[in-house]
Design a protein around this motif. Structure first.
Motif, PDB file in Angstrom:
ATOM      1  N   LYS A   1       0.834  -1.192   0.000  1.00 30.54           N
ATOM      2  CA  LYS A   1       0.000   0.000   0.000  1.00 30.54           C
ATOM      3  C   LYS A   1       0.877   1.253   0.000  1.00 30.54           C
ATOM      4  O   LYS A   1       1.976   1.252   0.577  1.00 30.54           O
TER       5      LYS A   1
ATOM      6  N   ARG B   1       0.621   3.957   1.689  1.00 40.24           N
ATOM      7  CA  ARG B   1       0.880   4.431   3.058  1.00 40.24           C
ATOM      8  C   ARG B   1       2.049   3.675   3.674  1.00 40.24           C
ATOM      9  O   ARG B   1       2.892   4.260   4.353  1.00 40.24           O
ATOM     10  N   THR B   2       2.129   2.373   3.462  1.00 37.78           N
ATOM     11  CA  THR B   2       3.220   1.568   3.998  1.00 37.78           C
ATOM     12  C   THR B   2       4.548   1.996   3.379  1.00 37.78           C
ATOM     13  O   THR B   2       5.567   2.093   4.061  1.00 37.78           O
ATOM     14  N   LYS B   3       4.552   2.252   2.059  1.00 33.61           N
ATOM     15  CA  LYS B   3       5.772   2.721   1.386  1.00 33.61           C
ATOM     16  C   LYS B   3       6.239   4.041   2.009  1.00 33.61           C
ATOM     17  O   LYS B   3       7.425   4.247   2.236  1.00 33.61           O
ATOM     18  N   PHE B   4       5.281   4.935   2.260  1.00 33.65           N
ATOM     19  CA  PHE B   4       5.608   6.231   2.849  1.00 33.65           C
ATOM     20  C   PHE B   4       6.217   6.062   4.234  1.00 33.65           C
ATOM     21  O   PHE B   4       7.210   6.715   4.573  1.00 33.65           O
ATOM     22  N   LEU B   5       5.642   5.201   5.057  1.00 28.76           N
ATOM     23  CA  LEU B   5       6.157   4.978   6.410  1.00 28.76           C
ATOM     24  C   LEU B   5       7.553   4.355   6.383  1.00 28.76           C
ATOM     25  O   LEU B   5       8.426   4.747   7.165  1.00 28.76           O
ATOM     26  N   ILE B   6       7.782   3.411   5.490  1.00 27.25           N
ATOM     27  CA  ILE B   6       9.108   2.786   5.388  1.00 27.25           C
ATOM     28  C   ILE B   6      10.141   3.810   4.915  1.00 27.25           C
ATOM     29  O   ILE B   6      11.239   3.911   5.460  1.00 27.25           O
TER      30      ILE B   6
ATOM     31  N   GLY C   1       9.984   7.094   5.224  1.00 29.83           N
ATOM     32  CA  GLY C   1      10.189   8.063   6.300  1.00 29.83           C
ATOM     33  C   GLY C   1      11.094   7.524   7.388  1.00 29.83           C
ATOM     34  O   GLY C   1      11.963   8.232   7.903  1.00 29.83           O
ATOM     35  N   ALA C   2      10.905   6.252   7.746  1.00 27.52           N
ATOM     36  CA  ALA C   2      11.753   5.635   8.766  1.00 27.52           C
ATOM     37  C   ALA C   2      13.201   5.571   8.301  1.00 27.52           C
ATOM     38  O   ALA C   2      14.127   5.805   9.087  1.00 27.52           O
TER      39      ALA C   2
END
Length: 165
Positions: free
Chosen positions: A16, A18-23, A25-26
């Motif tokens: 998804k 959103r998951t790509k964005f969170l990874i 960002g981390a």
């Protein structure tokens, strides 16, 4: 029946947004944190008193010629300025240990006998601190004026203005 086999779709590698964005960002935050921590470690400088510096060099002789910051007080009557004005030698102490200091550069206006200083540099094996930076602490402008200034006309005039009638 047909010879073709019916396959149900297999979802491999679907992530998804959103998951790509969170990874992502981390990863960015982790990389920035690592770079900041390594920069602080590489440029970190010890802040010691002369007594602490003396104890460190006794325990670990390799501590000589290591970049350190030392906070101390200038010994009264110890300031010697070169005729050119670019080099100054003085003694600094914390009451327990005293070191000779040599500094080449422009001294702060507040640098006088008995002032608290912070010097950055290296302690040589001859126990002379060779400073590359000299900072003189200045008293707060809100402290009481010394007694010798209380009888001057300027001080009295300032006192009269500050009284509200």
């Amino acid at each position: 029946m047909s010879s073709r086999a019916t396959c149900s779709p297999v979802y491999i590698g679907v992530v998804k947004p959103r998951t790509k964005f969170l990874i992502g960002g981390a990863l960015v935050i982790g990389t920035a944190g690592y770079l900041a921590a390594s920069a602080i470690k590489d440029t970190g400088v010890y802040y010691l008193t002369p007594g602490e510096l003396s104890a460190k060099t006794r325990v670990d002789p390799t501590f000589y010629e290591t970049g350190v910051k030392v906070g101390a007080r200038v010994v009264n009557g110890s300031i010697v300025r070169d005729p050119g004005g670019r080099q100054v030698a003085f003694k600094m102490t914390d009451g327990a240990q005293t070191y000779d200091v040599v500094y080449r550069g422009i001294t702060p206006d507040t640098f006088t006998d008995g002032v608290d200083v912070v010097v950055e540099g290296r302690l040589g094996r001859d126990n002379t601190f060779r400073a590359t930076t000299l900072l003189a602490k200045c008293a707060s402008r809100y402290e009481n004026a010394p007694e010798k200034y209380k009888d001057t006309p300027g001080y009295k005039k300032g006192q009269n203005k500050s009284v509200i009638t």
